[in-house]
Design a protein around this motif. Structure first.
Motif, PDB file in Angstrom:
ATOM      1  N   GLY A   3      83.317   8.391  69.072  1.00 26.61           N
ATOM      2  CA  GLY A   3      82.056   8.209  68.353  1.00 26.61           C
ATOM      3  C   GLY A   3      82.100   7.210  67.224  1.00 26.61           C
ATOM      4  N   ARG A   4      82.942   6.226  67.334  1.00 27.13           N
ATOM      5  CA  ARG A   4      83.028   5.219  66.271  1.00 27.13           C
ATOM      6  C   ARG A   4      81.807   4.305  66.247  1.00 27.13           C
ATOM      7  NH1 ARG A   4      87.715   5.980  68.487  1.00 27.13           N
ATOM      8  NH2 ARG A   4      89.587   6.457  67.312  1.00 27.13           N
ATOM      9  N   VAL A   5      81.184   4.128  67.401  1.00 28.47           N
ATOM     10  CA  VAL A   5      80.002   3.278  67.514  1.00 28.47           C
ATOM     11  C   VAL A   5      78.897   4.097  68.167  1.00 28.47           C
ATOM     12  CG1 VAL A   5      79.116   1.119  68.510  1.00 28.47           C
ATOM     13  CG2 VAL A   5      81.515   1.284  67.868  1.00 28.47           C
ATOM     14  N   TRP A   6      77.680   3.959  67.694  1.00 27.02           N
ATOM     15  CA  TRP A   6      76.479   4.547  68.291  1.00 27.02           C
ATOM     16  C   TRP A   6      76.311   6.047  68.078  1.00 27.02           C
ATOM     17  CZ3 TRP A   6      78.706   1.785  72.927  1.00 27.02           C
ATOM     18  CH2 TRP A   6      78.289   0.458  72.987  1.00 27.02           C
ATOM     19  N   TRP A   7      77.183   6.710  67.354  1.00 31.17           N
ATOM     20  CA  TRP A   7      77.121   8.162  67.253  1.00 31.17           C
ATOM     21  C   TRP A   7      77.018   8.642  65.809  1.00 31.17           C
ATOM     22  CZ3 TRP A   7      76.311  10.770  71.586  1.00 31.17           C
ATOM     23  CH2 TRP A   7      76.605  10.121  72.786  1.00 31.17           C
ATOM     24  N   ARG A   8      76.257   9.702  65.612  1.00 35.83           N
ATOM     25  CA  ARG A   8      76.117  10.373  64.321  1.00 35.83           C
ATOM     26  C   ARG A   8      76.622  11.811  64.494  1.00 35.83           C
ATOM     27  NH1 ARG A   8      70.724  10.346  63.935  1.00 35.83           N
ATOM     28  NH2 ARG A   8      70.785   8.244  63.112  1.00 35.83           N
ATOM     29  N   GLU A   9      77.501  12.202  63.577  1.00 38.99           N
ATOM     30  CA  GLU A   9      78.015  13.577  63.605  1.00 38.99           C
ATOM     31  C   GLU A   9      76.904  14.531  63.173  1.00 38.99           C
ATOM     32  OE1 GLU A   9      81.344  14.719  64.225  1.00 38.99           O
ATOM     33  OE2 GLU A   9      81.818  12.673  64.836  1.00 38.99           O
ATOM     34  N   LYS A  10      76.627  15.539  63.986  1.00 34.74           N
ATOM     35  CA  LYS A  10      75.630  16.548  63.636  1.00 34.74           C
ATOM     36  C   LYS A  10      76.322  17.793  63.073  1.00 34.74           C
ATOM     37  CE  LYS A  10      71.733  15.978  64.565  1.00 34.74           C
ATOM     38  NZ  LYS A  10      70.680  15.428  63.740  1.00 34.74           N
ATOM     39  N   GLU A  11      77.390  18.195  63.735  1.00 40.57           N
ATOM     40  CA  GLU A  11      78.159  19.356  63.289  1.00 40.57           C
ATOM     41  C   GLU A  11      79.613  19.162  63.688  1.00 40.57           C
ATOM     42  OE1 GLU A  11      76.652  23.338  63.822  1.00 40.57           O
ATOM     43  OE2 GLU A  11      74.673  22.546  64.342  1.00 40.57           O
ATOM     44  N   GLN A  12      80.477  19.883  62.981  1.00 36.62           N
ATOM     45  CA  GLN A  12      81.902  19.831  63.261  1.00 36.62           C
ATOM     46  C   GLN A  12      82.459  21.229  63.071  1.00 36.62           C
ATOM     47  OE1 GLN A  12      83.883  16.891  60.874  1.00 36.62           O
ATOM     48  NE2 GLN A  12      85.349  16.464  62.486  1.00 36.62           N
ATOM     49  N   TRP A  13      83.351  21.641  63.964  1.00 36.42           N
ATOM     50  CA  TRP A  13      83.968  22.958  63.836  1.00 36.42           C
ATOM     51  C   TRP A  13      85.332  22.917  64.513  1.00 36.42           C
ATOM     52  CZ3 TRP A  13      85.674  26.641  67.318  1.00 36.42           C
ATOM     53  CH2 TRP A  13      86.027  27.871  66.760  1.00 36.42           C
ATOM     54  N   ASN A  14      86.363  23.187  63.742  1.00 42.60           N
ATOM     55  CA  ASN A  14      87.712  23.345  64.271  1.00 42.60           C
ATOM     56  C   ASN A  14      88.143  22.173  65.165  1.00 42.60           C
ATOM     57  OD1 ASN A  14      89.951  24.979  64.093  1.00 42.60           O
ATOM     58  ND2 ASN A  14      89.450  26.187  65.896  1.00 42.60           N
ATOM     59  N   GLY A  15      87.753  20.967  64.799  1.00 43.96           N
ATOM     60  CA  GLY A  15      88.109  19.782  65.565  1.00 43.96           C
ATOM     61  C   GLY A  15      87.093  19.395  66.626  1.00 43.96           C
ATOM     62  N   PHE A  16      86.212  20.323  66.999  1.00 48.71           N
ATOM     63  CA  PHE A  16      85.150  20.028  67.958  1.00 48.71           C
ATOM     64  C   PHE A  16      84.010  19.350  67.208  1.00 48.71           C
ATOM     65  CE2 PHE A  16      87.467  23.480  69.890  1.00 48.71           C
ATOM     66  CZ  PHE A  16      87.495  23.131  71.233  1.00 48.71           C
ATOM     67  N   ARG A  17      83.316  18.439  67.886  1.00 48.00           N
ATOM     68  CA  ARG A  17      82.228  17.718  67.227  1.00 48.00           C
ATOM     69  C   ARG A  17      80.979  17.685  68.100  1.00 48.00           C
ATOM     70  NH1 ARG A  17      84.690  12.360  66.499  1.00 48.00           N
ATOM     71  NH2 ARG A  17      86.049  13.119  68.119  1.00 48.00           N
ATOM     72  N   LEU A  18      79.854  17.911  67.457  1.00 49.84           N
ATOM     73  CA  LEU A  18      78.550  17.752  68.085  1.00 49.84           C
ATOM     74  C   LEU A  18      77.977  16.457  67.537  1.00 49.84           C
ATOM     75  CD1 LEU A  18      76.013  18.623  69.629  1.00 49.84           C
ATOM     76  CD2 LEU A  18      75.412  20.044  67.673  1.00 49.84           C
ATOM     77  N   GLN A  19      77.669  15.523  68.435  1.00 45.16           N
ATOM     78  CA  GLN A  19      77.192  14.211  68.019  1.00 45.16           C
ATOM     79  C   GLN A  19      75.865  13.885  68.698  1.00 45.16           C
ATOM     80  OE1 GLN A  19      80.496  11.757  69.350  1.00 45.16           O
ATOM     81  NE2 GLN A  19      81.424  11.821  67.318  1.00 45.16           N
ATOM     82  N   GLN A  20      75.108  12.973  68.042  1.00 45.31           N
ATOM     83  CA  GLN A  20      73.884  12.456  68.636  1.00 45.31           C
ATOM     84  C   GLN A  20      73.947  10.935  68.649  1.00 45.31           C
ATOM     85  OE1 GLN A  20      70.131  13.347  66.688  1.00 45.31           O
ATOM     86  NE2 GLN A  20      69.030  13.046  68.608  1.00 45.31           N
ATOM     87  N   ASN A  21      73.578  10.354  69.772  1.00 49.57           N
ATOM     88  CA  ASN A  21      73.574   8.905  69.913  1.00 49.57           C
ATOM     89  C   ASN A  21      72.421   8.318  69.107  1.00 49.57           C
ATOM     90  OD1 ASN A  21      72.724   6.279  71.330  1.00 49.57           O
ATOM     91  ND2 ASN A  21      74.771   6.677  72.147  1.00 49.57           N
ATOM     92  N   ILE A  22      72.704   7.328  68.269  1.00 54.96           N
ATOM     93  CA  ILE A  22      71.674   6.782  67.379  1.00 54.96           C
ATOM     94  C   ILE A  22      70.697   5.867  68.112  1.00 54.96           C
ATOM     95  CG2 ILE A  22      73.071   6.972  65.293  1.00 54.96           C
ATOM     96  CD1 ILE A  22      73.686   3.981  65.508  1.00 54.96           C
ATOM     97  N   ILE A  23      71.011   5.439  69.326  1.00 52.73           N
ATOM     98  CA  ILE A  23      70.097   4.590  70.090  1.00 52.73           C
ATOM     99  C   ILE A  23      69.328   5.398  71.120  1.00 52.73           C
ATOM    100  CG2 ILE A  23      69.923   2.626  71.682  1.00 52.73           C
ATOM    101  CD1 ILE A  23      72.312   1.413  70.178  1.00 52.73           C
ATOM    102  N   SER A  24      70.016   6.089  72.000  1.00 55.20           N
ATOM    103  CA  SER A  24      69.335   6.809  73.083  1.00 55.20           C
ATOM    104  C   SER A  24      68.852   8.191  72.659  1.00 55.20           C
ATOM    105  CB  SER A  24      70.265   6.959  74.284  1.00 55.20           C
ATOM    106  OG  SER A  24      71.321   7.864  73.984  1.00 55.20           O
TER     107      SER A  24
END
Length: 157
Positions: free
Chosen positions: A98-119
């Motif tokens: 998620g270095r490009v195009w992604w925004r972190e929404k939530e994080q837990w214990n190393g798991f990440r929920l991300q949303q794409n900033i374009i799509s």
């Protein structure tokens, strides 16, 4: 993004993708299995690419920077899959984290929920950056996220 929006976006970018590849309209038509006349109609905005054409372009030109930037994804096939199936669930797709195009929404214990900033689509990554789940449906990803936290929380006990 649904199938219709993806068809529209691919139609709008077809000429740029073709040009990026250095293809003539004849060559592009041959590669994706359309007539030159159809390519011209799509490129001039007189008609839209159909679903099969859209999927073919996502698969055959998945390395296209034009296509990747338009979709906000280094994997255009993933975007087509989500549009077709509503969500995809698997753990063998390694991502760049998620270095490009992604925004972190939530994080837990190393798991990440991300949303794409374009799509706008969502994904869940494991601690090693493997994609576990992808969808455009916010309720579906929220349910999957909560289920993951519950399951992993039980495994930690």
């Amino acid at each position: 993004m649904d199938k219709e929006r993806l068809n529209q976006l691919i139609s709008e970018k077809l000429k740029l993708i073709r040009t990026e590849q250095g293809y003539t309209q004849d060559t592009m038509a041959e590669v994706i299995g359309l007539s030159k006349k159809t390519i011209v109609q799509i490129e001039k905005g007189r008609s839209l690419a159909g679903w099969t054409t859209t999927v073919a372009i996502c698969a055959l030109f998945r390395e296209s920077r034009i296509l990747q930037d338009a979709l906000g994804s280094s994997d255009p096939v993933e975007i087509a899959e989500i549009a077709a199936h509503r969500y995809i669930r698997r753990s063998h797709d390694k991502t760049l984290g998620g270095r490009v195009w992604w925004r972190e929404k939530e994080q837990w214990n190393g798991f990440r929920l991300q949303q794409n900033i374009i799509s706008g689509h969502y994904r869940i990554l494991d601690p090693a950056d493997y994609r576990l789940f992808s969808t455009y449906d916010q309720q579906a990803v929220t349910a999957e996220w909560q289920q993951l936290i519950k399951k992993e929380g039980e495994n930690c006990d």
